[in-house]
Structure formats: structure tokens, C-alpha cells
Design an enzyme around this catalytic site. Structure first.
Site, PDB file in Angstrom:
ATOM      1  N   ASP A 161      -0.293   5.253   0.831  1.00 19.64           N
ATOM      2  CA  ASP A 161      -0.541   6.286   1.855  1.00 19.64           C
ATOM      3  C   ASP A 161      -0.665   5.704   3.016  1.00 19.64           C
ATOM      4  OD1 ASP A 161      -0.829   8.135  -0.244  1.00 19.64           O
ATOM      5  OD2 ASP A 161      -2.900   8.558  -0.138  1.00 19.64           O
TER       6      ASP A 161
ATOM      7  N   ASP B 172      -1.860  -0.781   5.893  1.00 17.07           N
ATOM      8  CA  ASP B 172      -2.289  -0.080   7.252  1.00 17.07           C
ATOM      9  C   ASP B 172      -3.836   0.181   7.387  1.00 17.07           C
ATOM     10  OD1 ASP B 172      -2.367   2.020   4.974  1.00 17.07           O
ATOM     11  OD2 ASP B 172      -2.449   3.391   6.844  1.00 17.07           O
TER      12      ASP B 172
ATOM     13  N   ASP C  75       0.802  -1.096   0.076  1.00 17.92           N
ATOM     14  CA  ASP C  75       0.005   0.038   0.157  1.00 17.92           C
ATOM     15  C   ASP C  75       0.892   1.292   0.063  1.00 17.92           C
ATOM     16  OD1 ASP C  75      -2.460   1.340   0.603  1.00 17.92           O
ATOM     17  OD2 ASP C  75      -1.742   1.656   2.568  1.00 17.92           O
TER      18      ASP C  75
END
Length: 264
Positions: A13, A200, A11
Site C-alpha cells: 500500500d 513508504d 511494501d
């Protein structure tokens, strides 16, 4: 076929990119190590192809494909966007605008705001905000209504095949393909090496569940979310946030994998 010791899906961001300044500099040592071991790094994000292409080039990863718009599409290796007609996005916007007004008013998607408003909302530069709104497969947005209205909103969209995924910040609408779906296809293309996956947010869970070495990056800015038991028992959790956490966990996993390979 070239044999790869591992493959990384990550991922962006809040994971490889700092949640506030969008820098990946803290992860540079681990990126360098991965390249030295010929380990492909596949960017997997809610970002558009137009956003990911320059970032991928800056990281020196253009030789690898990237998963875009939360898995709704792919940016092929060494490819410059646009790569798709945007038919999916137009259909999502049309369906969205045909939902009952009492529900539609609570959802503000990227298609409902200007480039300048997008820059102010996301903290992106004006040029980056423009690229963020060049969508082909999905629509991110913010929900401001109640949970009851949200369920009704999602039911209305589901009648047209549209599903929603909650990321670290945005509720993203698409026709259902996930990062994990794209990951499975790409793994086959690379000979199914061991998979390291890092994320996240809730929209990363399927990708993490499909990995041999799942990593949850600490995100102090995100609301807590449940981790499935079958994943919680084997997940690695970073002690640092963002790219610093990415760096520490990747270095540890790669060290373990290379040590095992030497001992085999």
C-alpha cells in the site's frame, strides 16, 4: 544453488500499490524487467496471507514467498492460506481487551469492526475487507487518544510482549517480528544477492536499512517522518508516488546493476 543478480523486497500500500485504487499497473514495466532477469520479488506488507495470496498470484509471483502482517508471519511460495492457527492473533485480542478501559476505548482494531465497516474504512471491496480481517499474527487499528494515553497504552501491552508499529495509516500490534527479520532469513535462502527494498512508511525503515539499495517511495498522503542519518545518506527517493515511483526507481537501479555486471 541458482544465482540471482538481486532480490527485491517491497511494501504494498502506497508503494507497489496505489494508495487510492490499489492498482499496481503503473509498475508493470519494472515487474516485467525483474522477471526477465530472474530477480525474485518478495511482497512485504501489513496485509494478511489471505489478502496477499490472490494479489501475488495476479502478479505472477506465487513462486516466491511473501512477508505478511508487517513481518509477523510468512506466506510460503505456492501456498494457499490459511497457513497458521491464528494463536498469536487470539492472544493479542485477549490482551488488548484486558487493557484498562480508559485506554482501550481509544483503539479501534480490525477485530472491533465488521467486514462492512472495514470496507468503508479502508476503501476495499467487501470481499477484500473480509480477507483483511482474516488475521493470524497482528492487529491493525486506529488510535484516537492523546500522545500521553498512547504511551500508557503501549506500556500496558509491552508487559505482555506486544509491540506496536505505525504504518502509513494504522497502528499495528504484534509480538515484535519485523519485515527486516523475515528479510534476513529469506535472503539466506536465495544466496544473499544484492537487496533492493522499497517502502513508504515508518514501518518500512528497518527493511530499508538492511538493504543494499533502499528506496523511499513518495507518499503525499502520509505525514512526514524522520529518516535515520545512516539511511538518509544512501537512500533513493522517488520523484513520483506509488507504483509510478516504484517503476521509475526499480528500472533505474536494475539498469545500473546490469551495466555493472556487464562491465565486471
Amino acid at each position: 544453488m541458482t544465482e540471482f543478480p538481486a532480490i527485491v523486497f517491497t511494501d504494498l500500500d502506497g508503494t507497489l500499490l496505489d494508495h487510492h485504487d490499489y492498482s499496481y499497473s503503473a509498475a508493470s514495466p519494472a515487474i516485467k524487467i525483474l522477471k526477465s532477469f530472474n530477480i525474485p520479488i518478495i511482497l512485504a506488507s501489513s496485509k494478511t496471507a489471505a489478502e496477499i495470496a490472490p494479489l501475488r498470484a495476479d502478479m505472477g509471483l506465487s513462486a516466491y514467498p511473501a512477508i505478511v502482517e508487517n513481518g509477523a508471519g510468512l506466506l510460503h511460495a505456492n501456498c494457499i492460506p490459511p497457513t497458521d492457527s491464528g494463536a498469536d492473533y487470539r492472544k493479542i485480542r485477549e490482551t488488548l481487551n484486558n487493557t484498562p478501559t480508559k485506554l482501550r476505548r481509544y483503539y479501534k482494531g480490525f477485530g472491533d469492526i465488521s467486514d462492512a465497516e472495514c470496507a468503508a474504512l479502508t476503501g476495499l471491496s467487501p470481499d477484500a475487507a473480509t480477507r483483511a480481517r482474516q488475521r493470524a499474527y497482528s492487529e491493525p487499528g486506529l488510535w484516537s487518544g492523546s500522545e500521553t494515553d498512547l504511551h500508557a497504552f503501549l506500556r500496558s501491552l509491552s508487559e505482555h510482549g506486544i509491540s506496536a508499529r505505525q504504518g502509513g495509516r494504522y497502528l499495528t500490534l504484534s509480538f515484535g517480528k519485523t519485515k527486516a527479520d523475515q528479510m534476513a532469513t529469506l535472503c539466506q535462502n536465495y544466496g544473499n544477492p544484492p537487496v533492493i527494498a522499497l517502502g513508504d512508511a515508518p514501518n518500512d525503515l528497518e527493511m530499508l536499512q538492511a538493504a543494499d539499495h533502499p528506496v523511499l517511495i513518495l507518499n503525499p498522503d502520509a505525514a512526514p517522518f524522520a529518516i535515520p542519518i545512516n539511511l538518509s545518506n544512501r537512500i533513493t527517493r522517488s520523484t513520483k508516488s506509488g507504483p509510478a515511483g516504484w517503476n521509475e526507481t526499480v528500472l533505474s537501479i536494475v539498469s545500473s546493476l546490469t551495466t555493472q555486471a556487464k562491465g565486471a
